[in-house]
Scaffold this active site. Sequence first.
Site, short mmCIF file in Angstrom:
data_model
loop_
_atom_site.label_atom_id
_atom_site.label_comp_id
_atom_site.label_asym_id
_atom_site.label_seq_id
_atom_site.Cartn_x
_atom_site.Cartn_y
_atom_site.Cartn_z
N LYS A 45 6.41 -7.72 -7.13
CA LYS A 45 6.45 -6.81 -8.29
C LYS A 45 7.89 -6.50 -8.70
CE LYS A 45 4.03 -3.57 -6.26
NZ LYS A 45 3.95 -4.24 -4.93
N ARG A 90 -1.06 4.06 -7.42
CA ARG A 90 -1.45 3.48 -6.13
C ARG A 90 -2.78 4.01 -5.64
NH1 ARG A 90 3.96 1.69 -4.43
NH2 ARG A 90 3.78 0.59 -2.49
N ARG A 121 12.35 -9.51 3.97
CA ARG A 121 13.03 -8.96 2.78
C ARG A 121 14.36 -8.29 3.16
NH1 ARG A 121 9.67 -5.31 -1.34
NH2 ARG A 121 9.27 -4.02 0.50
N ARG A 132 14.84 -2.64 4.71
CA ARG A 132 14.21 -1.33 4.50
C ARG A 132 13.58 -0.82 5.78
NH1 ARG A 132 10.63 -1.72 -0.94
NH2 ARG A 132 9.24 -0.58 0.45
N ARG A 175 0.95 -0.48 5.61
CA ARG A 175 1.03 -0.46 4.14
C ARG A 175 -0.03 -1.36 3.52
NH1 ARG A 175 6.87 -2.21 3.86
NH2 ARG A 175 6.62 -2.38 1.60
P1 ADP Z 1 7.15 -5.98 -4.11
O1 ADP Z 1 8.03 -5.25 -5.08
O2 ADP Z 1 5.81 -6.35 -4.71
O3 ADP Z 1 7.00 -5.29 -2.80
P2 ADP Z 1 9.37 -7.90 -3.90
O4 ADP Z 1 9.65 -8.35 -5.29
O5 ADP Z 1 10.31 -6.93 -3.29
O6 ADP Z 1 7.84 -7.37 -3.79
O7 ADP Z 1 9.28 -9.22 -2.98
C1 ADP Z 1 9.02 -9.13 -1.58
C2 ADP Z 1 9.85 -10.19 -0.84
O8 ADP Z 1 9.37 -11.49 -1.17
C3 ADP Z 1 11.35 -10.20 -1.21
O9 ADP Z 1 12.08 -10.53 -0.05
C4 ADP Z 1 11.46 -11.31 -2.26
O10 ADP Z 1 12.75 -11.93 -2.23
C5 ADP Z 1 10.38 -12.28 -1.81
N1 ADP Z 1 9.70 -12.94 -2.92
C6 ADP Z 1 9.40 -12.44 -4.15
N2 ADP Z 1 8.73 -13.34 -4.89
C7 ADP Z 1 8.58 -14.45 -4.10
C8 ADP Z 1 7.98 -15.74 -4.30
N3 ADP Z 1 7.36 -16.05 -5.46
N4 ADP Z 1 8.02 -16.61 -3.28
C9 ADP Z 1 8.62 -16.31 -2.10
N5 ADP Z 1 9.23 -15.11 -1.86
C10 ADP Z 1 9.20 -14.19 -2.85
P1 ADP Z 2 6.27 -2.01 -1.82
O1 ADP Z 2 5.77 -2.33 -3.18
O2 ADP Z 2 7.23 -2.99 -1.29
O3 ADP Z 2 5.18 -1.63 -0.88
P2 ADP Z 2 7.48 0.49 -2.78
O4 ADP Z 2 8.94 0.44 -2.85
O5 ADP Z 2 6.71 0.42 -4.04
O6 ADP Z 2 7.07 -0.64 -1.76
O7 ADP Z 2 7.00 1.80 -2.00
C1 ADP Z 2 7.55 2.18 -0.77
C2 ADP Z 2 6.87 3.45 -0.27
O8 ADP Z 2 7.10 4.53 -1.19
C3 ADP Z 2 5.35 3.38 -0.15
O9 ADP Z 2 4.94 2.81 1.08
C4 ADP Z 2 4.97 4.86 -0.27
O10 ADP Z 2 5.23 5.56 0.94
C5 ADP Z 2 5.95 5.36 -1.32
N1 ADP Z 2 5.41 5.22 -2.69
C6 ADP Z 2 5.89 4.41 -3.67
N2 ADP Z 2 5.16 4.54 -4.79
C7 ADP Z 2 4.18 5.46 -4.51
C8 ADP Z 2 3.08 5.98 -5.23
N3 ADP Z 2 2.83 5.61 -6.50
N4 ADP Z 2 2.30 6.90 -4.62
C9 ADP Z 2 2.53 7.29 -3.35
N5 ADP Z 2 3.53 6.81 -2.60
C10 ADP Z 2 4.36 5.89 -3.16
#
Ligand code: ADP
Ligand code: ADP
Length: 216
Positions: free
Chosen positions: A16, A88, A122, A155, A166
């Site tokens: 995302k 979420r 990541r 992270r 998660r």
């Molecule tokens: P999200 O915001 O949904 O948690 P991220 O964009 O941070 O996801 O991506 C999670 C991890 O996967 C990061 O380390 C990113 O570099 C990697 N990543 C993102 N898209 C791809 C893809 N299409 N193929 C392989 N790795 C990816």
């Molecule tokens: P990812 O998409 O990689 O799981 P985020 O950066 O979106 O991670 O979120 C990290 C953490 O921040 C979540 O595990 C949660 O604890 C908190 N968080 C983020 N967005 C929300 C939301 N909309 N509602 C509740 N908690 C949230």
Amino acid sequence: MSNPRILLLGPPGAGKGTQSRNVVETYGVDHITTGDALRANKDVETDYGKPREYMDKGELVPDPVVNEIVVAALEDADGGFVLDGYPRNLSQAEFLDEHATIDVVPLLDVGREELIRRLTGRRVCPECGATYHVAFDPPETTDVCDECGSALIQRDDDTEETVRERLSVYEENTAPLIEFYEERGLLARVDGEGTPEEVWHDLRLTIEDALATGGQ
Ligand code: ADP
Ligand code: ADP
Ligand code: ZN
């Protein structure tokens, strides 16, 4: 449509954040991401304690805290937005319904094992927010940000144990949103397992399609 309002849905690690950057570059919209906003305020006392107490365990931060962040960001987003990491759960989705209109909800589909590989590998830049992966998208110099030269970090919640938590929180709380947006005719599934470029190609077509047929 000039000011698209996009809600990017998908499990943790689906890409995302990575794809939101493309959306922002292409459409000039605001990136609204509760995760980044909460990380910047992890140790701020709220009525519900510090965000860190929830985030480091992989749990959701209470709705009033995140809803307040989103309302403030939406007020500034006249030129459209891409929402990433919010809503979420159903109560956040219902809250959002009262505060914004959404044009399309692309769902990034990625299998569980791949999500675990992506999240545990990541690395992020604490200065500019750029995201890397040790194997799939490494920086030119190990642990150094290509964009700004800062040292990359892992992270606190990208450890295997917290990642598993998660993913269960996603299944239980967030996955029901798929049906919520399907019923509203807004959901569009995108295969999230290809390369970032392949995913962006499909995502962009999905957005263009939705915007071209919007309002029908
Ligand atoms: P999200 O915001 O949904 O948690 P991220 O964009 O941070 O996801 O991506 C999670 C991890 O996967 C990061 O380390 C990113 O570099 C990697 N990543 C993102 N898209 C791809 C893809 N299409 N193929 C392989 N790795 C990816
Ligand atoms: P990812 O998409 O990689 O799981 P985020 O950066 O979106 O991670 O979120 C990290 C953490 O921040 C979540 O595990 C949660 O604890 C908190 N968080 C983020 N967005 C929300 C939301 N909309 N509602 C509740 N908690 C949230
Ligand atoms: Zn950087």
